[in-house]
Design a protein around this motif. Structure first.
Motif, short mmCIF file in Angstrom:
data_model
loop_
_atom_site.label_atom_id
_atom_site.label_comp_id
_atom_site.label_asym_id
_atom_site.label_seq_id
_atom_site.Cartn_x
_atom_site.Cartn_y
_atom_site.Cartn_z
N ASN A 1 43.88 -74.91 4.10
CA ASN A 1 42.96 -73.81 2.51
C ASN A 1 43.36 -72.87 2.23
O ASN A 1 43.13 -72.35 0.72
CB ASN A 1 41.43 -73.27 3.47
CG ASN A 1 40.94 -74.62 4.11
OD1 ASN A 1 40.94 -75.37 3.72
ND2 ASN A 1 40.37 -73.92 5.12
N LEU A 2 44.20 -71.72 2.24
CA LEU A 2 44.57 -71.33 1.76
C LEU A 2 45.56 -71.05 1.09
O LEU A 2 45.83 -70.87 -0.54
CB LEU A 2 44.83 -69.81 2.81
CG LEU A 2 43.88 -69.24 4.04
CD1 LEU A 2 45.18 -68.25 4.48
CD2 LEU A 2 43.70 -68.08 2.27
N VAL A 3 46.78 -71.96 1.02
CA VAL A 3 47.51 -72.74 0.26
C VAL A 3 47.40 -73.70 -0.29
O VAL A 3 47.41 -73.53 -1.96
CB VAL A 3 48.78 -73.84 1.26
CG1 VAL A 3 49.66 -74.63 0.34
CG2 VAL A 3 49.04 -72.66 2.30
N ARG A 4 46.19 -74.14 -0.83
CA ARG A 4 45.54 -75.00 -1.63
C ARG A 4 44.68 -74.36 -2.59
O ARG A 4 44.33 -74.67 -3.68
CB ARG A 4 43.63 -75.58 -0.88
CG ARG A 4 44.81 -77.04 -0.35
CD ARG A 4 43.51 -78.24 0.39
NE ARG A 4 44.02 -79.40 1.53
CZ ARG A 4 44.89 -80.24 1.33
NH1 ARG A 4 44.44 -80.72 -0.29
NH2 ARG A 4 44.50 -81.28 1.98
N ALA A 5 44.27 -73.14 -1.74
CA ALA A 5 43.62 -71.70 -3.25
C ALA A 5 45.09 -71.22 -4.03
O ALA A 5 44.33 -71.09 -5.03
CB ALA A 5 42.76 -71.35 -2.30
N LEU A 6 45.49 -71.60 -3.38
CA LEU A 6 47.04 -70.45 -4.11
C LEU A 6 47.54 -71.60 -5.17
O LEU A 6 48.82 -72.25 -5.30
CB LEU A 6 48.02 -70.56 -3.31
CG LEU A 6 49.34 -69.85 -3.49
CD1 LEU A 6 48.58 -68.04 -3.99
CD2 LEU A 6 50.23 -69.23 -2.70
N PRO A 7 47.08 -71.20 -6.71
CA PRO A 7 47.62 -71.41 -8.14
C PRO A 7 49.45 -70.66 -8.44
O PRO A 7 49.70 -70.00 -7.69
CB PRO A 7 46.36 -71.61 -8.98
CG PRO A 7 46.66 -69.78 -8.32
CD PRO A 7 45.86 -69.86 -7.08
N PRO A 8 49.78 -71.88 -8.57
CA PRO A 8 51.38 -71.82 -9.10
C PRO A 8 51.70 -70.19 -9.55
O PRO A 8 52.51 -69.81 -9.62
CB PRO A 8 51.84 -72.95 -9.71
CG PRO A 8 51.41 -74.20 -8.08
CD PRO A 8 49.94 -73.33 -9.11
N THR A 9 50.23 -70.06 -10.81
CA THR A 9 50.08 -68.80 -11.31
C THR A 9 50.31 -67.32 -10.57
O THR A 9 50.71 -66.61 -10.60
CB THR A 9 49.27 -68.67 -12.72
OG1 THR A 9 47.99 -68.77 -11.19
CG2 THR A 9 49.41 -69.41 -13.07
N HIS A 10 50.18 -67.93 -9.40
CA HIS A 10 50.23 -66.73 -8.30
C HIS A 10 50.98 -66.39 -7.10
O HIS A 10 50.98 -66.21 -5.52
CB HIS A 10 48.83 -66.58 -6.84
CG HIS A 10 47.74 -65.59 -8.41
ND1 HIS A 10 47.60 -64.88 -9.13
CD2 HIS A 10 46.92 -67.13 -9.47
CE1 HIS A 10 45.90 -64.83 -9.76
NE2 HIS A 10 45.92 -66.02 -9.99
N PHE A 11 51.85 -67.25 -6.88
CA PHE A 11 53.20 -67.68 -6.72
C PHE A 11 53.58 -66.32 -6.40
O PHE A 11 54.10 -65.92 -4.92
CB PHE A 11 54.23 -68.61 -6.63
CG PHE A 11 53.80 -70.36 -6.02
CD1 PHE A 11 52.56 -70.83 -5.79
CD2 PHE A 11 54.59 -71.17 -7.11
CE1 PHE A 11 52.16 -72.01 -5.13
CE2 PHE A 11 54.01 -72.16 -6.57
CZ PHE A 11 52.97 -72.63 -5.55
N GLY A 12 54.15 -65.68 -7.07
CA GLY A 12 54.70 -64.37 -7.17
C GLY A 12 54.15 -63.34 -6.76
O GLY A 12 54.28 -62.07 -6.95
N ASP A 13 52.77 -63.62 -6.54
CA ASP A 13 51.74 -62.18 -6.26
C ASP A 13 52.39 -61.48 -4.69
O ASP A 13 53.34 -61.85 -3.95
CB ASP A 13 50.44 -62.57 -5.76
CG ASP A 13 49.79 -63.57 -7.22
OD1 ASP A 13 49.99 -62.56 -8.15
OD2 ASP A 13 48.43 -63.12 -7.05
#
Length: 158
Positions: free
Chosen positions: A105-117
């Motif tokens: 669920n967390l991975v599905r909700a992780l947009p590519p624009t936030h990969f570097g967070d």
């Protein structure tokens, strides 16, 4: 390789597939074991039960970091109890499935624009990225599944 998940970022899709493999491989390895076999330590190896219990617990803890939080006292206490147990394979498989469902669920909700967070791990707050942490969870899970498979094979030998 199971193909592309339609409508899912390819990196996220790969992590979801890795989670599927972890779940399936662990279930296949430990489902047939008795409680005694599950917690046996053949030739001094760590038990298959430990690897399954640690997989569930570590995925839960690392998912907490992925959410951007630090661990709770309950999570820290559970860490201390991972090396021993008397849980059945059904109980351990259910715990792993629950922790992997949370991770997915967390991975599905992780947009590519936030990969570097930035995410912080542990008491020392070691910095990593959200995608680096998500990848680590999958890698760590596969490592422990492999160890559980070996321990299960040795424990179930006649």
């Amino acid at each position: 390789m199971r193909g592309i998940l339609p409508g899912v970022d390819p990196v996220v899709g790969h992590l979801l597939r890795a989670s599927e493999h972890i779940r399936e491989d662990l279930e296949r390895a430990i489902a047939p074991l008795t409680v005694e076999q599950l917690w046996a330590t053949p030739s001094g190896m760590t038990s298959a039960g430990f690897h399954a219990k640690h997989l569930a617990g570590s995925t839960d803890r690392l998912s907490t970091y992925l959410e951007g939080h630090q661990l709770t006292p309950e999570q820290l206490a559970a860490l201390q109890a991972e090396s021993t147990g008397n849980e059945s394979s059904d109980e351990l498989i259910a715990a792993v499935c629950a922790s992997l469902a949370r991770y997915e669920n967390l991975v599905r909700a992780l947009p590519p624009t936030h990969f570097g967070d930035v995410r912080e791990i542990g008491r020392k707050r070691l910095q990593t990225t959200a995608i680096g942490l998500a990848i680590h969870i999958a890698e760590h899970g596969q490592r422990h599944v492999g160890q559980a498979i070996g321990a299960a094979k040795l424990a179930s030998r006649p």
